[in-house]
Every structure is written in structure tokens, then in C-alpha cells.
Design a protein around this motif. Structure first.
Motif, PDB file in Angstrom:
ATOM      1  N   CYS A  30       0.829  -1.211   0.000  1.00  0.00           N
ATOM      2  CA  CYS A  30       0.000   0.000   0.000  1.00  0.00           C
ATOM      3  C   CYS A  30       0.856   1.250   0.000  1.00  0.00           C
ATOM      4  O   CYS A  30       0.327   2.358  -0.005  1.00  0.00           O
ATOM      5  CB  CYS A  30      -0.945  -0.002   1.202  1.00  0.00           C
ATOM      6  SG  CYS A  30      -0.105   0.195   2.779  1.00  0.00           S
ATOM      7  N   GLY A  31       2.179   1.079   0.046  1.00  0.00           N
ATOM      8  CA  GLY A  31       3.069   2.233   0.064  1.00  0.00           C
ATOM      9  C   GLY A  31       3.422   2.711   1.461  1.00  0.00           C
ATOM     10  O   GLY A  31       4.190   3.647   1.616  1.00  0.00           O
ATOM     11  N   VAL A  64      -5.840  -6.845  -2.543  1.00  0.00           N
ATOM     12  CA  VAL A  64      -6.317  -5.549  -2.997  1.00  0.00           C
ATOM     13  C   VAL A  64      -6.370  -4.572  -1.822  1.00  0.00           C
ATOM     14  O   VAL A  64      -6.068  -3.393  -1.952  1.00  0.00           O
ATOM     15  CB  VAL A  64      -7.707  -5.694  -3.654  1.00  0.00           C
ATOM     16  CG1 VAL A  64      -8.298  -4.349  -4.015  1.00  0.00           C
ATOM     17  CG2 VAL A  64      -7.617  -6.613  -4.867  1.00  0.00           C
ATOM     18  N   GLY A  65      -6.756  -5.079  -0.666  1.00  0.00           N
ATOM     19  CA  GLY A  65      -6.849  -4.263   0.527  1.00  0.00           C
ATOM     20  C   GLY A  65      -7.155  -5.124   1.726  1.00  0.00           C
ATOM     21  O   GLY A  65      -7.432  -6.329   1.588  1.00  0.00           O
ATOM     22  N   TYR A  66      -7.088  -4.522   2.891  1.00  0.00           N
ATOM     23  CA  TYR A  66      -7.429  -5.260   4.106  1.00  0.00           C
ATOM     24  C   TYR A  66      -7.876  -4.283   5.173  1.00  0.00           C
ATOM     25  O   TYR A  66      -7.626  -3.079   5.091  1.00  0.00           O
ATOM     26  CB  TYR A  66      -6.255  -6.107   4.599  1.00  0.00           C
ATOM     27  CG  TYR A  66      -5.194  -5.343   5.352  1.00  0.00           C
ATOM     28  CD1 TYR A  66      -5.269  -5.184   6.739  1.00  0.00           C
ATOM     29  CD2 TYR A  66      -4.111  -4.775   4.701  1.00  0.00           C
ATOM     30  CE1 TYR A  66      -4.302  -4.483   7.441  1.00  0.00           C
ATOM     31  CE2 TYR A  66      -3.140  -4.070   5.389  1.00  0.00           C
ATOM     32  CZ  TYR A  66      -3.240  -3.925   6.756  1.00  0.00           C
ATOM     33  OH  TYR A  66      -2.283  -3.220   7.442  1.00  0.00           O
ATOM     34  N   TYR A  67      -8.547  -4.823   6.166  1.00  0.00           N
ATOM     35  CA  TYR A  67      -8.901  -4.034   7.349  1.00  0.00           C
ATOM     36  C   TYR A  67      -8.941  -4.944   8.558  1.00  0.00           C
ATOM     37  O   TYR A  67      -9.157  -6.149   8.441  1.00  0.00           O
ATOM     38  CB  TYR A  67     -10.229  -3.293   7.179  1.00  0.00           C
ATOM     39  CG  TYR A  67     -11.433  -4.158   6.953  1.00  0.00           C
ATOM     40  CD1 TYR A  67     -12.142  -4.696   8.017  1.00  0.00           C
ATOM     41  CD2 TYR A  67     -11.882  -4.423   5.664  1.00  0.00           C
ATOM     42  CE1 TYR A  67     -13.272  -5.486   7.807  1.00  0.00           C
ATOM     43  CE2 TYR A  67     -13.004  -5.202   5.443  1.00  0.00           C
ATOM     44  CZ  TYR A  67     -13.696  -5.729   6.521  1.00  0.00           C
ATOM     45  OH  TYR A  67     -14.810  -6.501   6.310  1.00  0.00           O
ATOM     46  N   ILE A 110      -5.307  -0.011   1.252  1.00  0.00           N
ATOM     47  CA  ILE A 110      -5.613  -0.403  -0.126  1.00  0.00           C
ATOM     48  C   ILE A 110      -4.296  -0.446  -0.898  1.00  0.00           C
ATOM     49  O   ILE A 110      -3.450   0.447  -0.760  1.00  0.00           O
ATOM     50  CB  ILE A 110      -6.578   0.605  -0.795  1.00  0.00           C
ATOM     51  CG1 ILE A 110      -7.886   0.720  -0.007  1.00  0.00           C
ATOM     52  CG2 ILE A 110      -6.858   0.224  -2.251  1.00  0.00           C
ATOM     53  CD1 ILE A 110      -8.705  -0.542   0.098  1.00  0.00           C
ATOM     54  N   SER A 111      -4.137  -1.470  -1.718  1.00  0.00           N
ATOM     55  CA  SER A 111      -2.944  -1.614  -2.543  1.00  0.00           C
ATOM     56  C   SER A 111      -2.749  -0.392  -3.439  1.00  0.00           C
ATOM     57  O   SER A 111      -3.711   0.201  -3.926  1.00  0.00           O
ATOM     58  CB  SER A 111      -3.089  -2.869  -3.417  1.00  0.00           C
ATOM     59  OG  SER A 111      -2.122  -2.884  -4.441  1.00  0.00           O
TER      60      SER A 111
END
Length: 186
Positions: A30-31, A64-67, A110-111
Motif C-alpha cells: 500500500c506504500g 487488494v486491501g485489508y482491514y 488499499i494496494s
């Protein structure tokens, strides 16, 4: 988490799963090294210790993303008086308490490859709807987050409200606390 509870209408060819259902993690960046490392090094420990549950949105090739979600509360002692009064106006007078149940977004990322495509907003909406759908298990009135300063605008665009007066925000604060009132979804 059963995928049927995922509310992501505009996300196709992706699946949202609990981290504990994955034996191997697909690539993710995600940077932000802190958010990347949480997913790869800490999230499973938090899950094992019953401290936070992490959910991963993945496509065929990458995350793609995570939480991560954990329990929280909004209390009279954590809000400035003027903001506490505003919050309490939303709750019937006979039900005023010293604190109200919440679920906190502990981590959210998010990626880089998927930024600007609405995936973050879709995930936030999915979290909100999941909490409403699952309210028979445990009640929570608010969704909270301690957002990095550069992410505050994203949360505000998703109708989160700061839990601190703008005048009280300092350069030394790494995060800004925000909340969303889930009652408005019902």
C-alpha cells in the motif's frame, strides 16, 4: 467470515475473507511500511490473541486491501465537551450513558495498484453494512478509526466525523480519531 456477508456491489472478481482462512498471503503493497508490516507480521498474532480480526480483499494475483476490526467505545472522557454534547443529541435523553459501544477500524489499507478506484469506499460501506447485519450478535452504535492525517479526508468523504476540535490538532499527533454513527443506516 462467510463471503455471502460481504457487501461490495461494485467489486467484481474479488473475494473478501478472514485472514485466518488464508494459509498463504498474496503480495501486498500500500506504500506504507507500517500498514504492510501489520498485515504480514502482526495481524495473525492479533487474531490469535483475540485482539483484532483482519479481513483481506484479494483478486487472483494480489491482496487488494485489508482491514482489522476490534472493539471500542466512545466515552465522555475521550471527547471534548462540545463534541460530546453533539453526539448525545443523537441519542434519546432517557438512554444517555457515559459511553457508547463501537467497533474500531484498527488498520485499513488499499494496494497502490487499486487506489482511486473506489475500493476503499466500497470496503468502508461493506464494514458498515456488516455491522448492521450482525447486530443480533453484539450491538454497536458507532464505527471509529484513528486515521493517519493524510487519510482523514478519505474518512470525512465517507461521512466520518472528527472526535477532536480542529484547533486541538497538533503536528505531533500521528492520528486523528473519527467516528461514524451506524444508526443512520437503519
Amino acid at each position: 467470515m462467510d463471503e455471502k456477508y460481504c457487501y461490495l456491489p461494485n467489486v467484481i472478481k474479488m473475494r473478501l475473507v478472514s485472514l485466518n482462512e488464508l494459509s498463504v498471503l498474496k503480495p501486498f503493497d500500500c506504500g506504507d511500511s507500517d500498514l504492510n508490516e501489520f498485515l504480514t507480521e502482526d495481524a495473525r498474532f492479533y487474531d490469535e490473541q483475540l485482539l483484532a480480526n483482519t479481513f483481506v480483499l484479494e483478486d487472483e494475483n494480489e491482496i487488494v486491501g485489508y482491514y482489522s476490526l476490534l472493539n471500542d467505545k466512545i466515552s465522555q472522557t475521550t471527547l471534548p465537551k462540545n463534541l460530546w454534547r453533539q453526539l448525545r443529541k443523537k441519542i434519546p435523553h432517557e438512554k444517555h450513558l457515559g459511553s457508547y459501544p463501537a467497533v474500531k477500524i484498527g488498520r485499513f489499507a488499499i494496494s497502490k495498484n487499486y487506489r482511486g478506484k473506489g475500493i476503499g469506499t466500497e470496503l468502508i460501506n461493506g464494514i458498515m453494512h456488516l455491522l448492521i447485519l450482525q447486530r443480533g450478535l453484539s450491538a454497536c452504535r458507532f464505527l471509529t478509526v484513528d486515521a493517519y492525517k493524510e487519510a482523514v479526508e478519505f474518512y470525512e468523504k465517507n461521512d466520518f466525523i472528527k472526535m477532536i476540535n480542529d484547533a486541538d490538532i497538533t503536528e505531533k499527533m500521528p492520528t486523528i480519531p473519527l467516528y461514524y454513527d451506524l444508526k443512520q443506516l437503519i
